[in-house]
Design an enzyme around this catalytic site. Structure first.
Site, PDB file in Angstrom:
ATOM      1  N   ASP A 103     -19.402  -9.383  -8.015  1.00  0.00           N
ATOM      2  CA  ASP A 103     -19.254  -8.546  -6.786  1.00  0.00           C
ATOM      3  C   ASP A 103     -18.503  -7.185  -7.024  1.00  0.00           C
ATOM      4  O   ASP A 103     -18.943  -6.137  -6.552  1.00  0.00           O
ATOM      5  CB  ASP A 103     -18.413  -9.179  -5.845  1.00  0.00           C
ATOM      6  CG  ASP A 103     -18.246  -8.621  -4.506  1.00  0.00           C
ATOM      7  OD1 ASP A 103     -19.500  -8.232  -4.107  1.00  0.00           O
ATOM      8  OD2 ASP A 103     -17.122  -8.434  -3.910  1.00  0.00           O
ATOM      9  N   GLU A 153       0.714  -1.178   0.033  1.00  0.00           N
ATOM     10  CA  GLU A 153       0.075  -0.130  -0.168  1.00  0.00           C
ATOM     11  C   GLU A 153       0.935   1.073  -0.013  1.00  0.00           C
ATOM     12  O   GLU A 153       2.116   1.199   0.574  1.00  0.00           O
ATOM     13  CB  GLU A 153      -0.918  -0.012   1.217  1.00  0.00           C
ATOM     14  CG  GLU A 153      -1.861  -1.068   1.488  1.00  0.00           C
ATOM     15  CD  GLU A 153      -3.077  -1.147   0.267  1.00  0.00           C
ATOM     16  OE1 GLU A 153      -3.043  -0.009  -0.390  1.00  0.00           O
ATOM     17  OE2 GLU A 153      -3.324  -2.087   0.034  1.00  0.00           O
TER      18      GLU A 153
END
Length: 317
Positions: free
Chosen positions: A265, A240
């Site tokens: 989804d 990240e």
């Protein structure tokens, strides 16, 4: 004005149009020089149009004139210019006419045996059309049939810009094409954009997040499992970016039974979450789609949009 000219000029029918291709097929069957010349000219126009589209895609499109209306009229202009250039000729039509003539002579030779009876079967495809035009005709016919049934259209032999895909790209696309098409019907986002994102997130399927038992999580879009997620979970090490600097973390991700569940989804996520409203609105343009995802916070990688745009345009478009 352009639309009027197209409707009034019969020679301006595009080879990309299904009806035009059917007409070319019938004309080519006649075997006359005029019919072969027309078929070759239309194919030359299609080839020129593909080159022009590739050049447009490679040119930065920013500013006041970068909108859907401008792109629509630019596409129409490029199609008309392609037809005009093909009428003058760039040399490809002449080569195709020679190929068509040679094929016709070869088929006649095969059809005449020593006793005057057919001695061989014609090669598969549309008789009288060169291989590239055969591929285009069969793809268009399959796409029309798929549209009538709601199924995914067949994959073209090449990308829209005429490039042949690498084997691993083709395999990835063939495996997920049906699911991406279903998600496109729900979201309005082109299937190739979602396939590109899935490829970026998983390294063309080679870096899929694994479950604890080593099986695939089928998480194609790197969607994390937040507190509201009630389904299966897979844990993985990820990178990240915080203030532009990479940090290694252990995160929980959603896990699915099948790739189809992952696409469904993802479709729910971007259509139901207000953060992605502008992403859906810009679903017709690869670069705008990628930038919209990054602005909405889909990924923390500062280069995410550029990577996704490059992947879509150079591998799938």
């Amino acid at each position: 004005m352009i639309a009027s000219r197209l409707s009034n000029d019969q020679t301006a029918k595009l080879a990309l149009d299904t009806n035009s291709l059917n007409g070319l097929r019938q004309s080519a069957k006649d075997g006359s020089p005029a019919a072969m010349k027309e078929a070759a000219t239309q194919f030359e126009a299609m080839f020129i149009n593909m080159m022009m589209k590739s050049m447009r895609d490679a040119t930065p499109q920013e500013g006041l004139m970068d909108n859907q209306q401008t792109k629509t009229f630019t596409t129409m202009l490029d199609q008309q210019m392609s037809q005009n250039l093909a009428k003058r000729g760039v040399g490809l039509a002449d080569v195709l006419v020679r190929q068509l003539g040679a094929q016709q002579m070869g088929q006649q030779a095969l059809a005449i045996g020593a006793d005057g009876v057919g001695a061989g079967a014609a090669a598969p495809g549309i008789k009288g059309l060169p291989t590239a035009m055969n591929a285009a005709a069969m793809y268009q016919g399959g796409a029309a049939a798929a549209a009538a049934t709601g199924k995914a259209p067949p994959l073209a032999a090449t990308t829209e810009s005429g490039r042949v895909q690498a084997p691993h790209v083709r395999a990835f696309q063939e495996k997920l094409h049906e699911h991406a098409h279903a998600a496109e019907q729900t979201t309005g986002v082109p299937a190739k954009f979602m396939l590109g994102q899935a490829a970026l997130e998983t390294g063309w399927g080679k870096r899929m997040i694994k479950n604890a038992d080593g099986t695939s999580s089928n998480n194609l879009f790197g969607i994390k499992a937040g507190p509201n997620w009630k389904g299966k979970v897979a844990t993985a090490v990820t990178t990240e970016y915080v203030n532009g600097k990479p940090q290694t973390r252990v995160e929980k991700f959603r896990a699915y039974d099948t790739p189809a569940d992952s696409f469904r989804d993802y479709a729910r996520l971007i259509t139901n979450n207000p953060r992605y409203e502008k992403v859906i609105a810009n679903g017709g343009d690869a670069e705008a789609f990628a930038r919209g995802l990054q602005r909405a916070g889909y990924a923390t990688d500062p280069h995410y949009a550029a990577k996704l745009t490059r992947l879509i345009k150079h591998s799938l478009a």
